[in-house]
Design an enzyme around this catalytic site. Sequence first.
Site, short mmCIF file in Angstrom:
data_model
loop_
_atom_site.label_atom_id
_atom_site.label_comp_id
_atom_site.label_asym_id
_atom_site.label_seq_id
_atom_site.Cartn_x
_atom_site.Cartn_y
_atom_site.Cartn_z
N GLU A 296 41.11 35.04 42.92
CA GLU A 296 41.97 35.60 41.85
C GLU A 296 42.65 34.25 40.96
O GLU A 296 42.85 34.54 39.85
CB GLU A 296 43.57 36.08 42.54
CG GLU A 296 43.83 37.37 41.86
CD GLU A 296 44.83 37.86 42.68
OE1 GLU A 296 44.42 38.85 43.56
OE2 GLU A 296 46.24 37.73 42.67
N HIS A 325 23.52 36.80 62.48
CA HIS A 325 22.80 38.01 62.92
C HIS A 325 22.85 39.20 61.53
O HIS A 325 22.58 40.19 61.78
CB HIS A 325 23.03 38.74 64.09
CG HIS A 325 22.77 37.41 65.15
ND1 HIS A 325 21.63 37.41 65.74
CD2 HIS A 325 23.67 36.58 65.56
CE1 HIS A 325 21.69 36.43 66.78
NE2 HIS A 325 22.77 35.92 66.59
N LYS A 439 47.01 47.59 37.84
CA LYS A 439 48.35 47.85 38.17
C LYS A 439 49.15 48.67 36.88
O LYS A 439 49.46 49.89 37.34
CB LYS A 439 49.41 46.73 38.35
CG LYS A 439 49.03 46.05 39.56
CD LYS A 439 50.41 44.79 39.57
CE LYS A 439 50.27 44.37 40.90
NZ LYS A 439 51.14 43.10 40.99
O1 PA5 Z 1 48.42 36.41 44.00
C1 PA5 Z 1 49.25 37.19 43.56
O2 PA5 Z 1 49.98 36.97 42.78
C2 PA5 Z 1 48.69 38.54 43.98
O3 PA5 Z 1 47.58 38.93 44.58
C3 PA5 Z 1 49.93 39.44 44.64
O4 PA5 Z 1 50.20 38.63 45.78
C4 PA5 Z 1 49.88 40.86 44.70
O5 PA5 Z 1 49.28 41.42 43.57
C5 PA5 Z 1 51.04 41.25 45.39
O6 PA5 Z 1 52.10 41.24 44.42
P1 PA5 Z 1 53.70 41.20 44.80
O7 PA5 Z 1 53.66 40.18 45.76
O8 PA5 Z 1 54.39 41.15 43.50
O9 PA5 Z 1 53.76 42.65 45.42
#
Ligand code: PA5
Length: 470
Positions: A296, A325, A439
């Site tokens: 990410e 494996h 989202k």
């Molecule tokens: O790293 C990030 O910012 C995202 O993966 C969030 O952790 C994830 O989308 C969840 O978001 P939130 O903590 O706002 O619910």
Amino acid sequence: MKKEYTSIKFDYNNMMSTYVGAEQGITDKELAGTKNLAVQAHTYFKLNRGTGMMGWSELPYNQAEVVKDIMNTAKIVRRNCDAFVVLGIGGSALGPMAVFQALCHLRHNELKRNQRKAPKFYVEDNVDPERMASLLDILDLDKTVFNVITKSGSTSETMSQYLIIMNILKEKYGDKANEHIIATTDAKNGNLIKIAKKENLKTFIIPDGVGGRFSEICPVGLFPAAVLGIDIKEMLKGCAHMDKLCRKSDIKSNPALAAAALQYLAIQKGKNISVMMPYADSLKLMADWYCQLWGESLGKAVNNKGEKVYVGQTPVKALGVTDQHSQVQLYTEGPFDKVVTIIGVENYRKEVVIAGGCEDFPSVSFLSGHTLNELITSEMYATEYALTKNNRLNNMITLPEVNAHTIGQLMFFFMLETAYIGAMFDINTFNQPGVEEGKNATYALLGRAGYEEKAAELKARPQKSENYII
Ligand code: PA5
């Protein structure tokens, strides 16, 4: 007396051409050639640490007050509860899961209460209805506390879970429902902070500048860890220890910077996949956490100048020896597109001796008298050897032992490596516009007010053809 800590080790011999051959490997000259880039990345980090979206870098040092609150609250939860459930997703779930698996008994939830000395632990990081229903089937609500965690305070998955659970709790406990829910969220943004105030929920704050995937070492991860009896102060000391090891801008003496520079060069050589392969079940979910952090943070379409760059390296998780494996055939003989990072453990916390027997079968009985510790370690070195012999870039991170301090070191190492390589690519490491698109489309599909335009956009998309459905 001051405790002496052992550092985790980063061994990158097998990234180098001397070991994996000139065609695939990185030369000393190429590595030395990253000097300016490395200095730039390090300077960027140094200048920005603690500010903007790099608030996480100061977390090892600035949480004394909140740690006290966490420990006090955790003590009460530990004493009164039989189950502790995290409601969260992505960065609000993967860190707590990884640390739980690394530092608790591997069969924690199956132990008797007096053996585990902490509540059972569940992390609900999906909205599969069967999973939620099955969780509700097994929980004794009288003895359960839920920790709803969301930085944005509005993630649909987490807020749906909150709605379901709060409704059940209110039906059962009325005004006392809030005794069963603790919120962890941003101080100002999003809905959860407002809801928490209205419902009078005990609340932990996610500090500014701490994004989801960098949040394990703030209350997001520290509170669940403390409930489980994990020494969170040691974890933070481990982070600080790694931070100190990475203070220099010279790759020869900054392991996270060296790791970033090597991955940067590997990507230039077409190694678009980063395999994270711990040789320890306790670190299996650490690979999941790493995958989110790496994927990410680095998968970005544009750089900071607004130019299209489409960078990133696909993170893949594997487990030694299990995946020998399953996946290692591909890693040793498939395309030359991977860097494999092996995580080894010098001293496993248990030793298991392989029993005698089968004396008539020498090809079985040779195992007797050895330990599973020797077997897993030999297999790890055998895989390292096979990869190297086949000219596959690999490196090894070794933990002297899996404990709160080394886990802190390891997580901070990866966070620093990610920040450095993001700076080398000149991208925004800390946003996730690709996730936001999904989202927003979900909000539109579920009819959320304010998303009418997105709903119209979705409606106008080309409809699927029956011709392509069999
Ligand atoms: O790293 C990030 O910012 C995202 O993966 C969030 O952790 C994830 O989308 C969840 O978001 P939130 O903590 O706002 O619910």
